[in-house]
Design an enzyme around this catalytic site. Structure first.
Site, PDB file in Angstrom:
ATOM      1  CG  ASP A  38      46.438  35.923  31.928  1.00 54.68           C
ATOM      2  OD1 ASP A  38      46.079  35.861  31.207  1.00 54.68           O
ATOM      3  OD2 ASP A  38      48.393  35.956  32.526  1.00 54.68           O
ATOM      4  CB  ALA A  64      46.393  38.890  23.353  1.00 57.11           C
ATOM      5  N   GLY A  65      44.864  36.556  25.437  1.00 56.96           N
ATOM      6  CA  GLY A  65      43.917  35.895  25.686  1.00 56.96           C
ATOM      7  C   GLY A  65      43.000  36.533  26.958  1.00 56.96           C
ATOM      8  CG  HIS A  66      41.908  39.885  25.975  1.00 56.66           C
ATOM      9  ND1 HIS A  66      42.154  41.217  25.135  1.00 56.66           N
ATOM     10  CD2 HIS A  66      42.791  39.828  26.461  1.00 56.66           C
ATOM     11  CE1 HIS A  66      43.327  41.602  25.239  1.00 56.66           C
ATOM     12  NE2 HIS A  66      44.490  41.457  26.117  1.00 56.66           N
ATOM     13  CB  THR A  67      38.222  35.866  30.006  1.00 59.33           C
ATOM     14  OG1 THR A  67      39.035  34.700  29.627  1.00 59.33           O
ATOM     15  CG2 THR A  67      36.349  35.546  30.508  1.00 59.33           C
ATOM     16  CB  THR A 155      51.456  31.475  23.733  1.00 63.12           C
ATOM     17  OG1 THR A 155      52.283  31.722  22.762  1.00 63.12           O
ATOM     18  CG2 THR A 155      51.861  32.443  25.469  1.00 63.12           C
ATOM     19  CE  LYS A 327      42.414  26.831  27.381  1.00 66.81           C
ATOM     20  NZ  LYS A 327      41.559  27.650  27.412  1.00 66.81           N
ATOM     21  NE  ARG A 330      46.225  33.817  34.066  1.00 71.04           N
ATOM     22  CZ  ARG A 330      44.729  33.677  33.958  1.00 71.04           C
ATOM     23  NH1 ARG A 330      43.854  33.872  35.041  1.00 71.04           N
ATOM     24  NH2 ARG A 330      43.938  33.450  33.115  1.00 71.04           N
ATOM     25  CG  ASP A 358      35.713  39.087  43.352  1.00 69.40           C
ATOM     26  OD1 ASP A 358      36.488  39.324  42.775  1.00 69.40           O
ATOM     27  OD2 ASP A 358      34.688  37.888  43.187  1.00 69.40           O
ATOM     28  N   GLY A 438      36.859  45.987  40.285  1.00 67.66           N
ATOM     29  CA  GLY A 438      35.690  43.924  39.820  1.00 67.66           C
ATOM     30  C   GLY A 438      35.749  43.672  40.710  1.00 67.66           C
TER      31      GLY A 438
END
Length: 450
Positions: A38, A64-67, A155, A327, A330, A358, A438
């Site tokens: 993540d 896996a989960g990539h945004t 998962t 979902k 974390r 940030d 980032g």
């Protein structure tokens, strides 16, 4: 004969080999998670994919989960490589990936509704990749239930059971599906029989499943190829071809190097790139690790720098720290440079991308974990045993925060001095340069330092 006694044929052969080695050398760039997943790998891959000819997945599955946020649209990718957004490159799902076809097509159609065009025409799938069936997902849930309080928080996407089928030689591959369907059917029935020996209550409508997969075979066939030859032909045809590899999960979830047993079922560190795509080590050039400006993980397992207080809640809320796939909330904590040094050693990172700086904008001060102690002694290495990792005492250094919004900043020199100092201190501690920073969700919010 040449002057040194070689025949012209020998000389030509050597020149040809030398040229072939040169062409295939170092034109593979790898992006890997440096923590527990993540970290924002999808964003970094999306950025680098604008100059890549091929973007490849090498391991894992739809766990896996990539945004990725592109042109104001947010995409969640689980099986599709994040580079699929780049219409000028080919996306590859390699042999090391385990593929749940219902999930793949659902994901593709969902992305298409958001504006992703012609994804099927730009996707190539290895004929050697193994298939995740719904029965594997059932098994995943049943196995977790059987473990009770000792469950590891998977998962439940069927990834572990599929890799188990692969290792026991009872699994089915993409080449089985697009080959002789009668043979595929017999192999599938055998897989069901083998699975029911351990879990008799497994509920599988065999005939219905086979009907589904007959349709999937037609849909997937145009995308299936020998991806090993595809990638090597691309590397050897011209030095201009660049191959970008997108790692899934992260090094601390690697089945060998991660916080076992709270890990995934594949090698999601640098070794998985070679075995999951058939790429030789000599072809790998840059290896970029991705880390958050703090640390998170989903599920159970030791977490030395975890903040189980208001500070952790602030990180969780500001960072919108929910698993893309699960979902689940974390868990959040301070930056851990002991962990990052460990993953840098394993993967040989040439540089890092630090995401979500940030999120730290509101803190008066920040802590960085710099060493572990156990039973009053400094540890010289990252502990293998969970019991020890749970008991370590983390030594921190404290740095001042910057209390300034960084979201609109686009150059390193414009960052607050304390933010620059924080980044440089992490670099110093882990002995690896931070190339990107980032400060927001979009592709444009990544600051390039060099």
């Amino acid at each position: 004969m040449t002057e040194n006694g070689e025949s012209k044929n020998d000389s030509a052969t050597q020149n040809s080999c030398s040229k072939r080695r040169k062409i295939s050398n170092n034109n593979v760039t790898v992006v890997l998670g440096a923590q527990w997943g993540d970290e924002g790998k999808g964003k970094v891959v999306d950025m680098l994919a604008t100059e890549a000819n091929f973007v490849c997945r090498c391991g894992g599955g739809n766990n896996a989960g990539h945004t990725v946020v592109a042109e104001g649209q947010e995409y969640d990718f689980h099986l599709l490589p994040s580079g699929i957004i780049n219409k000028d490159c080919t996306s590859v799902i390699g042999n090391g990936v385990v593929i749940h076809l219902p999930g793949l097509f659902e994901e593709g159609e969902k992305a298409a509704k958001k504006g992703l065009e012609n994804w099927r025409q730009r996707l190539r799938i290895s004929d050697r990749a193994h298939l995740v069936f719904d029965l594997h997902q059932q098994l995943d849930g049943l196995q977790e239930k059987e473990k009770g309080k000792n469950s590891i928080g998977t998962t439940k996407k069927g990834i572990g059971p599929t890799y188990s089928s692969k290792a026991s030689r009872s699994g089915l591959r993409v080449c089985d599906l697009v080959g002789n369907f009668e043979t595929f059917s017999e192999k599938f029935k055998n897989l069901v029989r083998v699975s029911k020996r351990t879990f008799p209550d497994l509920d599988v409508n065999v005939e219905k499943e086979l009907e589904r997969y007959k349709d999937f075979a037609k849909q997937i066939s145009p995308m299936v190829t020998d991806t090993i030859f595809l990638i090597h032909n691309a590397m050897e045809s011209t030095a201009e071809n660049t191959i970008l590899v997108e790692g899934a999960n992260a090094t601390m979830l690697d089945i060998d190097f991660g916080t076992y047993p709270y890990v995934t079922s594949s090698n999601c560190s640098i070794g998985g790139v070679m075995t999951g795509l058939g790429i030789p080590a000599c072809s790998i050039g840059e290896v970029y690790g991705v880390t958050k400006a703090y640390t998170t993980r989903v599920g159970d397992g030791a977490f030395p720098t975890e903040l189980s207080n208001e500070l952790g809640d602030t990180l969780q809320q500001r960072g919108r720290e929910f698993g893309v796939t699960t979902k689940r909330k974390r868990r959040c904590g301070w930056m851990d440079t002991v962990l990052l040094t460990y993953t840098r050693m394993i993967n040989g990172f040439t540089a890092l991308a630090m995401t979500k700086l940030d999120i730290l904008d509101v803190f008066e001060e920040l802590k960085i974990g710099v060493s572990y102690q156990h039973n009053g002694k400094n540890l010289d290495s990252f502990p293998a045993h969970q019991d020890i990792l749970k008991e370590v005492v983390v030594e921190y250094i404290t740095m001042p925060g910057w209390k300034t919004c960084t979201e609109g900043i686009r150059s390193f020199d414009e960052l607050p001095a304390n933010a620059q100092a924080y980044i440089k201190k992490v670099e110093e501690l882990i002995k690896c340069p931070i190339k990107w920073v980032g400060v927001g969700k979009s592709r444009e919010s990544i600051i390039t330092r060099f």
